[in-house]
Design an enzyme around this catalytic site. Sequence first.
Site, short mmCIF file in Angstrom:
data_model
loop_
_atom_site.label_atom_id
_atom_site.label_comp_id
_atom_site.label_asym_id
_atom_site.label_seq_id
_atom_site.Cartn_x
_atom_site.Cartn_y
_atom_site.Cartn_z
N GLY A 242 0.83 -1.20 0.00
CA GLY A 242 0.00 0.00 0.00
C GLY A 242 0.86 1.25 0.00
O GLY A 242 0.77 2.08 -0.88
N GLY A 512 0.24 1.60 12.91
CA GLY A 512 -0.53 0.36 13.00
C GLY A 512 -0.10 -0.57 14.12
O GLY A 512 -0.92 -1.04 14.90
N ALA A 513 1.18 -0.85 14.20
CA ALA A 513 1.66 -1.88 15.13
C ALA A 513 1.33 -1.53 16.57
O ALA A 513 0.73 -2.32 17.31
CB ALA A 513 3.16 -2.08 14.95
N LEU A 617 8.16 -5.37 18.82
CA LEU A 617 7.23 -6.46 19.12
C LEU A 617 7.67 -7.77 18.49
O LEU A 617 7.45 -8.84 19.04
CB LEU A 617 5.82 -6.08 18.63
N GLN A 625 10.54 -4.48 8.01
CA GLN A 625 9.97 -3.15 7.75
C GLN A 625 11.09 -2.14 7.51
O GLN A 625 11.01 -1.30 6.62
CB GLN A 625 9.14 -2.71 8.96
N GLY A 689 6.29 2.95 16.23
CA GLY A 689 6.35 2.43 14.86
C GLY A 689 7.76 2.38 14.34
O GLY A 689 8.64 3.10 14.82
N GLY A 691 7.94 1.33 10.64
CA GLY A 691 7.76 1.09 9.21
C GLY A 691 8.15 2.26 8.33
O GLY A 691 8.47 2.08 7.16
N GLU A 692 8.11 3.46 8.87
CA GLU A 692 8.47 4.63 8.08
C GLU A 692 9.82 5.20 8.50
O GLU A 692 10.50 5.86 7.72
CB GLU A 692 7.36 5.68 8.18
#
Lengths: 732, 170
Positions: A242, A512-513, A617, A625, A689, A691-692
Site C-alpha cells: 500500500g 498500526g503496530a 514487538l 519493515q 512504529g 515502518g516509516e
Amino acid sequence: MKFEHPAGLNPIDRLTVVGRPVDRIDGPLKTTGTALYAHERHDVAPNQAYGVVVGAAIARGRVETIDVRAARAAPGVLAVVTTLDVPRLGRGRMNYAYLFGGAEIQHYHQAIAVVVAETFEQARAAAALIRADYTPEQGRFDLAAEAGHAPLHGDGDEPVHRVGDFETAFAAAPVTLDRTYTTPDQSHVMIEPHATVAVWDGDRLTLWTSNQMIAWSKKAVADILGMPAEKVRVVSPYVGGGFGGKLFVRADAVLAALGAKAAGRPVRVALTRPLVINNTTHRPATIQRIRIGAERDGRITAIAHESTSGNLPDGSPETAVAQTKLLYAGAARMIAMRLARLDLPEGNAMRAPGEAPGMMALEIAIDEMAEALGLDPVEFRIRNDTQVDPAHPGRPFSYRDLVGCLRLGAERFGWSARDPKPASVRDGRWLIGLGVAAGFRNNLLTKSSARVELDRHGVVTVSTDMTDIGTGSYTIIAQTAAEMLGVGLEKVVVRLGDSDFPASAGSGGQWGANNATAGVYAACVRLRDAVARKLGLNATDIDFADGEVMSGDRRVPLGEAAGEGLSAEDGIEYGSLAKDYQQSTFAGHFVEVAVDAHTGETRLRRMLAVCSAGRILNPKSARSQVIGAMTMGAGAALMEKLSVDTRRGFFVNHDLAGYEVPVHADIPHQEVIFLDEADPISSPMKAKGVGELGLCGVGAAIANAIYNATGVRVRDYPITLDTYLDRLPRPA
Amino acid sequence: MMKLSFEVNGTPCDLAEIDTRTTLLDALREHLRLTGTKKGCDHGQCGACTVLVNGTRINSCLSLAVQHHGDRITTIEGLGTPGALHPMQAAFVRHDGYQCGYCTPGQICSAVAVLAEIEAGVPSHVTADLGAAPPLTNLEIRERMSGNICRCGAYSNIVDAMAEVAGVKA
C-alpha cells in the site's frame, strides 16, 4: 480502555512471545500463493463479470460526449457506465480529486467509464472502442513555474511557525548555510494494483478490495455512493502493498460497485499499471530552502526550512518541514510551507509523508553545515541533540536516543575510518564514500478496537478490521493475544480486514503496530476479567500461563474456564500523553557507496540503520519493515522520479519500466540494530512504529556518501549519474 | 476461441474454448483459478507472474495461453502447499523473504529456477568467466533475480533464503 498514565508493569512485559523473532503466521499462505488478494476472490460470489476502467485523455477540461455504441455492441459486453451517466459523486474525506461522475476533468486518467463484460479480454477490447470528445482547458503542471507565486499554507493556526527571531539570529551567526534542494514526484507502485470485487445484495454492497483503512473506507464508500454506511461492507484480509496508496477508496472500488449495479452481476475491477500511476495518488514534488546558522563550536543558533509543493484545489501540501520543528536544538526557528495549485493527479500520502522528502533535504544540509564547521557530521548532530520540543521546552520527548543510534552506528559501521576529505578513497576504478544521516519520524496515537473470543478448546480468536499490508500485523497481534492469555501462538487465530469487525487504527503513518496491538491488549484485559468472573476469582491475583488460569494453588485449563465460550471487546483510547510528551522515533543511517570513476555509476556497498523506536514487538518482521524502507529510500535517492509532461499534464513514465525502483542487483546486504528499549508513555505495549522510520533520512545518507566519494554535491533528487558525471574528479 | 491442452503442476488440463487473446497468466488465474501466480503489471516488468514452462522461468503475462499447447507448466501451487512447503518456500518463511506477499510466488519460482540455472552452468551478465561454471555468489543471485521486483524491499532476506537453500553463504 483509556490510556492516561505511563504504563506500569503488565503481562506484556513477560516477553515470552512478544518481542521474539517468530516467523510470520501468514507465511505458509503467502509463500504458497494461497493467501487470497482482492482480485482473486472467485470464492465470494458466483458469476463474476469483468470491468475495465477507461481514463481521461486530457489533464483538465470537460468531457463533452462519450460514444459507447461500438463498445456496447462488442461481444460479451454486459454494461457500460460513463461519467456523463451519473452526477458528480461524493468524495472520501482527505481526498481532493473526484473519482467519478460529471463532465469536469480534474486530472489525466481520471476515470470516465467502466466497461463490464463476460471476460477480461472482451471488456478490455470493448473499452478500447470508447470514443470521448473533450474540451481541454489550460492547466498548470510545472511546480517550478508556479512556486514563485504560491501562497503560504500553514499546518496549524499560523501560516508560519516561528520560535525566536530567525532573521536576526541567522544574520548574526558566524557560520551559515543557505541552500535549496528538490525532491521529485514519486509513485507508490505497490506490486498489487488497486482491485475490487463488488457484490450487491439488494441495497447492501460488499467490496472485497485492497485497502489499508477499512473503517475510513466504509465511510468513504457510503459518502461517494450516497448510501448509508451500515449498508456497506469492506473486506481486505490481504493487501499486496500500500505505502499510503491504498489509504483511500479509489476508482476500482467505485466503478466495480457501479458496474455491478448496471450489469446486475458481481463485478471485479483491477486498475491497469498506467492507471495506478495517473489515476491514483502520488507523493508530491518539493522545492525546499534550508538556512542554518551556527556558532563556531557547532551549536545551531538559527534554522529555517521552507518547502513548496503543489496539489489540486482543496489539496494539502507535502509537509516536508515537519521534522525540522523537532529534530535539532536551536534558539531561533522559522518553518513555512507554500502550496501551488497544480492540475496533476492528486498528491497525497506516501510512506512517511512529510518526513521522507523533508529528511532527504534537511540531512544533506546538516552534512553541508558540518563540513562548513569542520566538524564530523556524527558529532555535529550529537552536539545539537535536544531532549525537549524546542518550541515548548517544558514538553519533553517521551524517549529519545538519537545520540545512542549515532554512536552505536558509527562504531559498528567503522565510521572512524572515513576520510572527511571527499574523493580521497579509491578501490580500483571505484571512488568510495561513507555517508550518515539521522532518521526521524513521529509516533502517532489513534484509537483501535478488537474482539477476543475464547472457545472450549482454549483457542483464542482475535477479530479486528486492522489490515496487514506486509507489516506483520497478523503475527504481532497473535503474539499480543498469546502473551496476554498465556497460550502458544498455535492456539491463536487472527482475523483481519473486515468492516464487520471492531474498528482499528488501520495501517498508515507507522501507527498500526503500536495502536492495533494496544487495542488487542485492551480486549484481552477484558477477556481476562471475564475468565476471572466465570471462575469466581479476583482478576488482580490470577495469572495466565501455559494454557492455564492460575490463582494460588488452583490451575484451570483455559478451555475449561471458557465453558461454552467467552467473548470480550474493547479498544485503546488515549488521554493527553501525546500532548504532554513529544513522541517520536529515531535512527542513525549509515551507507557506503562506490562510484565508478569513469562512468559515474553508483553502487550501494553497505547499509546500516540503528533504530530507537520503543519496544520491538517482533524483531524479525520489524527488521523487514526497516530494510524495506531503506530500500525505498535507496530508490528515492538514486532513481525514482515521475517525469511530468508539463505541456499535457501527466506522468509520462507510468509503468515499472519507466518508473524505476530498486531491484535485487541494487541492494546489498542490509543491517538493522534496534536499541533495547521500551517507551511506557506510548501505550501499554510500550512500542512505537518503525515502518516509516527506516525510510526517513536514508536517502540523504546515500547523497552524503556520494559526496564523500566524489566531492560532487547534488541537491536535486534522484541522484542519477547525469546529475554529476561531468563534475567527477579526473580518473587517475 | 481455441482448444488448449497442457500440463499444469503435473495434472493434464484441457480447456475446450480459450480466447486466443488470453495470456498464460489469465488462463491460470481466471480459467484454472490458480491465483497463486500474480498479476502485478501485465507488462512483463515486475516478475510477479513468473512460472516455470518446461522447467524454464518466464513472465506468464507475456505469452498467450495458446502458445503453450502441450507444455508442462509449474506454478507456485505446484512447488508446495502450506502443510508441505518446498524447501525454498520454507526458507522464505524462515528468513522473512517477503512482506505483503504479492510478489512472493514469482520470487520463489524465480529463486528455484535461478539455482537450477547456475547449476546448469547458464551464465549471467555478471559472470566474469564464460568458460567456467558460474559461481554461486551474492552478486550472481542478485543479478539473476533482478527481474522480480519487491516493492516492500525484502531483497536482502530473499538472497539469504536462497543462499541457505543453495548451501552457501550469501
